[in-house]
Design a protein around this motif. Structure first.
Motif, PDB file in Angstrom:
ATOM      1  N   ASN A 122      50.585  25.229  -1.192  1.00  0.00           N
ATOM      2  CA  ASN A 122      50.312  26.667  -1.094  1.00  0.00           C
ATOM      3  C   ASN A 122      49.588  27.036   0.198  1.00  0.00           C
ATOM      4  N   ARG A 123      49.505  26.074   1.121  1.00  0.00           N
ATOM      5  CA  ARG A 123      48.895  26.415   2.401  1.00  0.00           C
ATOM      6  C   ARG A 123      49.951  26.916   3.366  1.00  0.00           C
ATOM      7  N   ALA A 124      49.528  27.802   4.288  1.00  0.00           N
ATOM      8  CA  ALA A 124      50.466  28.358   5.265  1.00  0.00           C
ATOM      9  C   ALA A 124      49.855  28.281   6.658  1.00  0.00           C
ATOM     10  N   ILE A 125      50.677  27.920   7.624  1.00  0.00           N
ATOM     11  CA  ILE A 125      50.241  27.837   9.014  1.00  0.00           C
ATOM     12  C   ILE A 125      51.155  28.751   9.836  1.00  0.00           C
ATOM     13  N   ALA A 126      50.565  29.442  10.813  1.00  0.00           N
ATOM     14  CA  ALA A 126      51.366  30.307  11.685  1.00  0.00           C
ATOM     15  C   ALA A 126      51.455  29.701  13.084  1.00  0.00           C
ATOM     16  N   LEU A 127      52.645  29.787  13.657  1.00  0.00           N
ATOM     17  CA  LEU A 127      52.883  29.381  15.046  1.00  0.00           C
ATOM     18  C   LEU A 127      53.327  30.641  15.775  1.00  0.00           C
ATOM     19  N   ARG A 128      52.752  30.906  16.931  1.00  0.00           N
ATOM     20  CA  ARG A 128      53.007  32.203  17.561  1.00  0.00           C
ATOM     21  C   ARG A 128      53.544  32.060  18.977  1.00  0.00           C
ATOM     22  N   ALA A 129      54.530  32.900  19.312  1.00  0.00           N
ATOM     23  CA  ALA A 129      55.019  33.030  20.687  1.00  0.00           C
ATOM     24  C   ALA A 129      55.022  34.507  21.065  1.00  0.00           C
ATOM     25  N   ASP A 130      55.056  34.779  22.369  1.00  0.00           N
ATOM     26  CA  ASP A 130      55.129  36.158  22.855  1.00  0.00           C
ATOM     27  C   ASP A 130      56.485  36.380  23.528  1.00  0.00           C
ATOM     28  N   MET A 131      56.999  37.611  23.490  1.00  0.00           N
ATOM     29  CA  MET A 131      58.382  37.880  23.921  1.00  0.00           C
ATOM     30  C   MET A 131      58.507  38.797  25.127  1.00  0.00           C
ATOM     31  N   ASP A 132      57.418  39.444  25.554  1.00  0.00           N
ATOM     32  CA  ASP A 132      57.552  40.524  26.546  1.00  0.00           C
ATOM     33  C   ASP A 132      57.548  40.027  27.990  1.00  0.00           C
ATOM     34  N   VAL A 174      55.491  27.615   6.797  1.00  0.00           N
ATOM     35  CA  VAL A 174      55.295  27.838   8.232  1.00  0.00           C
ATOM     36  C   VAL A 174      55.769  29.259   8.554  1.00  0.00           C
ATOM     37  N   ARG A 175      54.902  30.032   9.204  1.00  0.00           N
ATOM     38  CA  ARG A 175      55.278  31.380   9.688  1.00  0.00           C
ATOM     39  C   ARG A 175      55.524  31.279  11.193  1.00  0.00           C
ATOM     40  N   PHE A 176      56.677  31.737  11.629  1.00  0.00           N
ATOM     41  CA  PHE A 176      56.990  31.771  13.061  1.00  0.00           C
ATOM     42  C   PHE A 176      56.809  33.217  13.527  1.00  0.00           C
ATOM     43  N   ILE A 177      55.775  33.450  14.306  1.00  0.00           N
ATOM     44  CA  ILE A 177      55.438  34.820  14.720  1.00  0.00           C
ATOM     45  C   ILE A 177      55.862  35.033  16.171  1.00  0.00           C
ATOM     46  N   PHE A 178      56.769  35.963  16.374  1.00  0.00           N
ATOM     47  CA  PHE A 178      57.217  36.337  17.724  1.00  0.00           C
ATOM     48  C   PHE A 178      56.674  37.737  17.988  1.00  0.00           C
ATOM     49  N   GLN A 179      55.636  37.810  18.805  1.00  0.00           N
ATOM     50  CA  GLN A 179      54.957  39.104  18.965  1.00  0.00           C
ATOM     51  C   GLN A 179      55.441  39.876  20.192  1.00  0.00           C
ATOM     52  N   PRO A 180      55.426  41.201  20.094  1.00  0.00           N
ATOM     53  CA  PRO A 180      55.743  42.027  21.266  1.00  0.00           C
ATOM     54  C   PRO A 180      54.496  42.266  22.110  1.00  0.00           C
ATOM     55  N   ILE A 225      46.274  29.577  12.679  1.00  0.00           N
ATOM     56  CA  ILE A 225      47.332  29.927  13.639  1.00  0.00           C
ATOM     57  C   ILE A 225      47.172  29.115  14.935  1.00  0.00           C
ATOM     58  N   PHE A 226      48.309  28.762  15.504  1.00  0.00           N
ATOM     59  CA  PHE A 226      48.328  28.036  16.777  1.00  0.00           C
ATOM     60  C   PHE A 226      49.227  28.780  17.769  1.00  0.00           C
ATOM     61  N   GLY A 227      48.837  28.766  19.032  1.00  0.00           N
ATOM     62  CA  GLY A 227      49.644  29.375  20.082  1.00  0.00           C
ATOM     63  C   GLY A 227      49.513  28.563  21.356  1.00  0.00           C
ATOM     64  N   ASP A 245      40.583  37.211  14.715  1.00  0.00           N
ATOM     65  CA  ASP A 245      39.670  38.064  13.942  1.00  0.00           C
ATOM     66  C   ASP A 245      39.924  37.882  12.448  1.00  0.00           C
ATOM     67  N   HIS A 246      41.071  37.281  12.098  1.00  0.00           N
ATOM     68  CA  HIS A 246      41.465  37.183  10.685  1.00  0.00           C
ATOM     69  C   HIS A 246      41.496  35.757  10.163  1.00  0.00           C
ATOM     70  N   VAL A 247      41.915  34.810  10.992  1.00  0.00           N
ATOM     71  CA  VAL A 247      41.975  33.397  10.576  1.00  0.00           C
ATOM     72  C   VAL A 247      41.531  32.527  11.759  1.00  0.00           C
ATOM     73  N   PRO A 248      41.058  31.302  11.483  1.00  0.00           N
ATOM     74  CA  PRO A 248      40.755  30.413  12.606  1.00  0.00           C
ATOM     75  C   PRO A 248      42.039  29.969  13.299  1.00  0.00           C
ATOM     76  N   GLY A 249      41.923  29.620  14.559  1.00  0.00           N
ATOM     77  CA  GLY A 249      43.114  29.208  15.290  1.00  0.00           C
ATOM     78  C   GLY A 249      42.775  28.423  16.525  1.00  0.00           C
TER      79      GLY A 249
END
Ligand SMILES: [Zn+2]
Ligand SMILES: [Zn+2]
Length: 386
Positions: free
Chosen positions: A68-78, A127-133, A158-160, A339-343
């Protein structure tokens, strides 16, 4: 699974990266990029692909096992409003816009990780794959958070990553605590009374006052902040309404400040107001200060930094995994998620010959793609261990 051998994955990621590079889009306009990302994530068989999160953001979700654990991986697209200087066949086809910060590479690396993890699993949880604008604006992460990112797609950490020119490809760096700074912007408007260049005494011009103010602002860091605090106050523009034979009645001073603690940012603003008002008073003109906060400081979680180093040592030559010597006075929108989770935010080499970030000759180094994708996959597997 033959299609996931590193050479094939590298070739695919290189093709994606160059396609994205040829079609750069400015912040919150990443429509083609987001559609490209969402189509790939669906092709890889993710459990859920959500588009339009915070404007043009995309969130892919991949679940395996019962954890039940979730980890986020983040990339930027702009991309940036810079005209590319390149003869590469994949150079920007969108005049005046270019991927000068390597977000094309970051996006391709996270897609590569999604393909690896969807194809091979090796983890238990989500695993959450976050592609942010709009990373460059410092607005995209907040837009996704304001659109319910944390409630709709919850995650525990979260990791980036960001590519780093000057660091050799295959090298990995990060550090615990402060990593990247806050960015604040300011505009100081001086209002006096313009007039004939031959008769300064009969008006109340603003240029000499503006020059004094630019000099006085240098004392904020050198005389008002503790030497133990890292901060930068940069005046970047001085604009007046003067002309060859007319003294200006108006002057605008613009700039940018960097700091690592909210208290320091607040003190810079307070000192700036005091100095602007005091200097203006000395010249008998009026000053108005507009101070805005664009990026918050980025602080890495110490435990997750250790985890990132452990994962990196499986992907990189352990001799090329290093603690970053000092925090950087550049800024990153990734900090908003913290501000919401450690990363933890890490840096990957883009090569010693790489042009600097935001330079019109910059290009992402495709030799780094497999390192980034493999690191993302390794940290996900480690944090969601079976
Ligand atoms: Zn950038
Ligand atoms: Zn960037």
């Amino acid at each position: 699974m033959a299609e996931l051998d590193p050479e094939t994955l590298k070739r695919q990621m290189t093709n994606w990266r160059r396609d994205l590079h040829a079609h750069p889009e400015f912040g919150f306009e990443e429509k083609r990029t987001a559609a490209f990302v969402a189509a790939k994530l669906r092709e890889f068989g993710l459990d859920d692909v959500a588009e339009g999160v915070g404007g043009t953001g995309v969130v892919g979700t991949l679940k395996r096992g019962t954890g039940n654990r979730a980890i986020a991986l983040r990339a930027d697209m702009d991309a940036l409003r810079i005209s590319e200087q390149s003869s590469a066949p994949y150079r920007s086809r969108n005049t005046g816009v270019m991927h000068a910060c390597g977000h094309d590479g970051h996006t391709a690396m996270l897609l590569g990780a999604a393909k690896l993890l969807a194809g091979e699993g090796g983890f238990d949880g989500t695993v959450r794959f976050i592609f942010q604008p709009a990373e460059e604006w410092g607005r995209g992460a907040l837009a996704m958070i304001d659109d319910g990112l944390m409630q709709r797609f919850p995650f525990d950490e979260i990791f980036g990553l960001h590519n780093m020119p000057g660091l050799p490809v295959g090298h990995f760096e990060t550090r615990a605590g402060p990593v990247m700074s806050a960015e604040d912007n300011f505009e100081i408007v001086l209002r006096g009374f313009g007039g004939h260049a031959a008769r300064p005494h009969s008006g109340n011009e603003t240029l000499v006052a503006a020059c004094a103010l630019v000099t006085n602002l240098q004392t904020i860091v050198s005389r008002r902040l503790s030497p133990a605090d890292i901060a930068v106050v940069s005046v970047t523009e001085l604009i007046t309404d003067g002309t060859r034979n007319a003294l200006p009645g108006l002057a605008r001073i613009l700039g940018d400040t960097r700091s690592f603690r909210p208290e320091v940012s607040a003190e810079i603003e307070r000192q700036m107001r005091t100095i602007a008002e005091g200097t203006a008073a000395a010249y008998n003109i009026a000053a108005e200060v507009n101070y805005t906060r664009e990026f918050v400081p980025l602080h890495n979680d110490a435990e997750l930094v250790e985890a990132a180093f452990a994962a990196a040592k499986k992907i990189f030559d352990p001799g090329n995994v290093a603690v970053a010597r000092e925090p950087m006075t550049a800024s990153e929108d990734f900090a908003r998620f913290l501000d919401h989770v450690p990363g933890c935010f890490v840096f990957l080499g883009n090569g010693e010959a790489s042009a600097p970030l935001h330079n019109s000759s910059y290009d992402f180094n495709d030799d780094g793609l497999v390192f980034g994708a493999s690191f993302y996959a390794a940290i996900a597997r480690q944090r969601l261990g079976i």
